[in-house]
Write an enzyme that holds these catalytic residues in place. Structure first.
Site, mmCIF file in Angstrom:
data_model
loop_
_atom_site.group_PDB
_atom_site.id
_atom_site.type_symbol
_atom_site.label_atom_id
_atom_site.label_comp_id
_atom_site.label_asym_id
_atom_site.label_seq_id
_atom_site.Cartn_x
_atom_site.Cartn_y
_atom_site.Cartn_z
ATOM 1 N N LYS A 54 0.876 -1.271 0.043
ATOM 2 C CA LYS A 54 -0.090 -0.005 -0.017
ATOM 3 C C LYS A 54 0.806 1.223 -0.039
ATOM 4 C CE LYS A 54 -2.385 1.612 3.690
ATOM 5 N NZ LYS A 54 -2.236 2.996 3.666
ATOM 6 N N ASP B 15 -3.446 4.281 -1.808
ATOM 7 C CA ASP B 15 -4.460 4.783 -0.766
ATOM 8 C C ASP B 15 -4.216 6.031 -0.319
ATOM 9 O OD1 ASP B 15 -5.989 4.680 1.689
ATOM 10 O OD2 ASP B 15 -4.531 4.388 3.013
ATOM 11 N N LYS C 202 -7.305 7.888 -0.871
ATOM 12 C CA LYS C 202 -8.748 8.411 -0.177
ATOM 13 C C LYS C 202 -9.243 9.792 -0.829
ATOM 14 C CE LYS C 202 -7.796 6.219 4.350
ATOM 15 N NZ LYS C 202 -6.180 6.031 4.428
ATOM 16 N N ASP D 59 -13.520 14.753 -3.022
ATOM 17 C CA ASP D 59 -13.679 16.201 -3.576
ATOM 18 C C ASP D 59 -14.976 15.992 -4.463
ATOM 19 O OD1 ASP D 59 -12.741 18.504 -4.929
ATOM 20 O OD2 ASP D 59 -10.835 18.117 -4.481
ATOM 21 N N THR E 42 -10.603 3.603 10.660
ATOM 22 C CA THR E 42 -10.522 2.657 11.869
ATOM 23 C C THR E 42 -10.039 3.074 13.007
ATOM 24 O OG1 THR E 42 -8.772 1.939 10.850
ATOM 25 C CG2 THR E 42 -10.421 0.230 10.853
ATOM 26 N N ARG F 270 2.148 -1.093 11.020
ATOM 27 C CA ARG F 270 3.401 -1.292 12.139
ATOM 28 C C ARG F 270 3.374 -2.734 12.766
ATOM 29 N NH1 ARG F 270 0.593 3.972 14.492
ATOM 30 N NH2 ARG F 270 -1.097 3.066 13.477
#
Ligand code: C5P
Length: 236
Positions: free
Chosen positions: A32, A59, A61, A64, A123, A214
């Site tokens: 990603k 990614d 996102k 607009d 999330t 992570r």
């Protein structure tokens, strides 16, 4: 199971990203590229990762007006990414026009259409932080509403927390793709994620892809961490 794992390349340089790709590409489905890496290195990093033979989830996102997002989506198709996303809160018209534009552009270029998905509720958001932002519906209800809207607009699936996989599949059907970040091997190390689950739980709940950053990149042995995650995802 490894094809379901998407590693978040949350790093600041092209060299660091490519190093991770070389290290993990045989053990995961794709990588990603998010806002940090894309802003620091530009689209070149996507081409470089593709040249390593790895898949890409872009990614960014997009959120607009419909015309702008449809135009940006066409550029994502031209860049050759395998998956990318918009924010469902951008609304039906933004998603529908972009989904049409993506289909048309992939057809024009005679390439496989990227998987085009919509972020429902981040999330990192709790019911409380949603309320602060003026959204009074609980996260789960908001996710269901936005997933149904995304489906109606012709999107292939959504990004949501693992806790909402089942309700999305029930509402939108089993083949509506669910991509879930917020995956944690140990619930104590949740970082800034709030609505979390373990890889095994997320996979058994029906997740199509798990985005993991992570827990892999900060592990003492990242290759071993990826392998342990793949194993944990196998059906019991
Ligand atoms: O390090 P961690 O596993 O928390 O990384 C999760 C990745 O997924 C981050 O790159 C984050 O931007 C992304 N993401 C997310 N929640 C969403 C969509 C994407 O955490 N709803």
């Amino acid at each position: 199971m490894k094809d379901k794992i998407i590693v978040a390349l949350d790093v600041d340089t092209r060299d660091k990203a490519v190093e991770w790709v070389k290290r993990l590409k045989s053990d995961v489905g794709c990588f990603k590229v998010g806002k940090q890496l894309f802003t620091s290195t530009g689209p070149e990093v996507v081409r470089k990762i593709k040249s390593e033979g790895a898949g890409i989830f872009l990614d960014l996102k997009f959120h607009d007006i419909p015309n702008t997002v449809a135009a940006a989506s066409i550029e994502a198709v031209r860049l050759g990414v395998d998956m990318f996303n918009v924010h469902a809160l951008g609304g039906y018209e933004m998603m529908a026009r972009s989904a049409d534009a993506v289909r048309d552009e992939a057809e024009r270029l005679a390439i496989k259409k990227p998987v085009f998905i919509a972020v429902t509720v981040l999330t990192s958001m709790s019911d409380e932080s949603l309320r602060e932002a003026g959204i009074l519906t609980p996260a789960a209800d908001e996710v269901r509403r936005l997933a149904l809207l995304a489906k109606r607009a012709g999107m292939d699936g959504v990004v949501a927390s693992p806790r909402e996989i089942r309700l999305i599949k029930e509402a939108c059907g089993g083949d509506f793709i669910v991509v879930t970040p917020g995956v944690r091997t140990s619930l104590s190390a949740s970082d800034d994620q709030v609505r979390v689950m373990t890889p095994g739980e997320a996979s058994r709940a029906g997740a199509d892809y798990l985005v993991i950053g992570r827990p892999i990149t900060k592990a003492a042995d990242p290759v071993a961490a990826v392998k342990a995650i793949s194993e944990a995802m196998c059906p019991e």
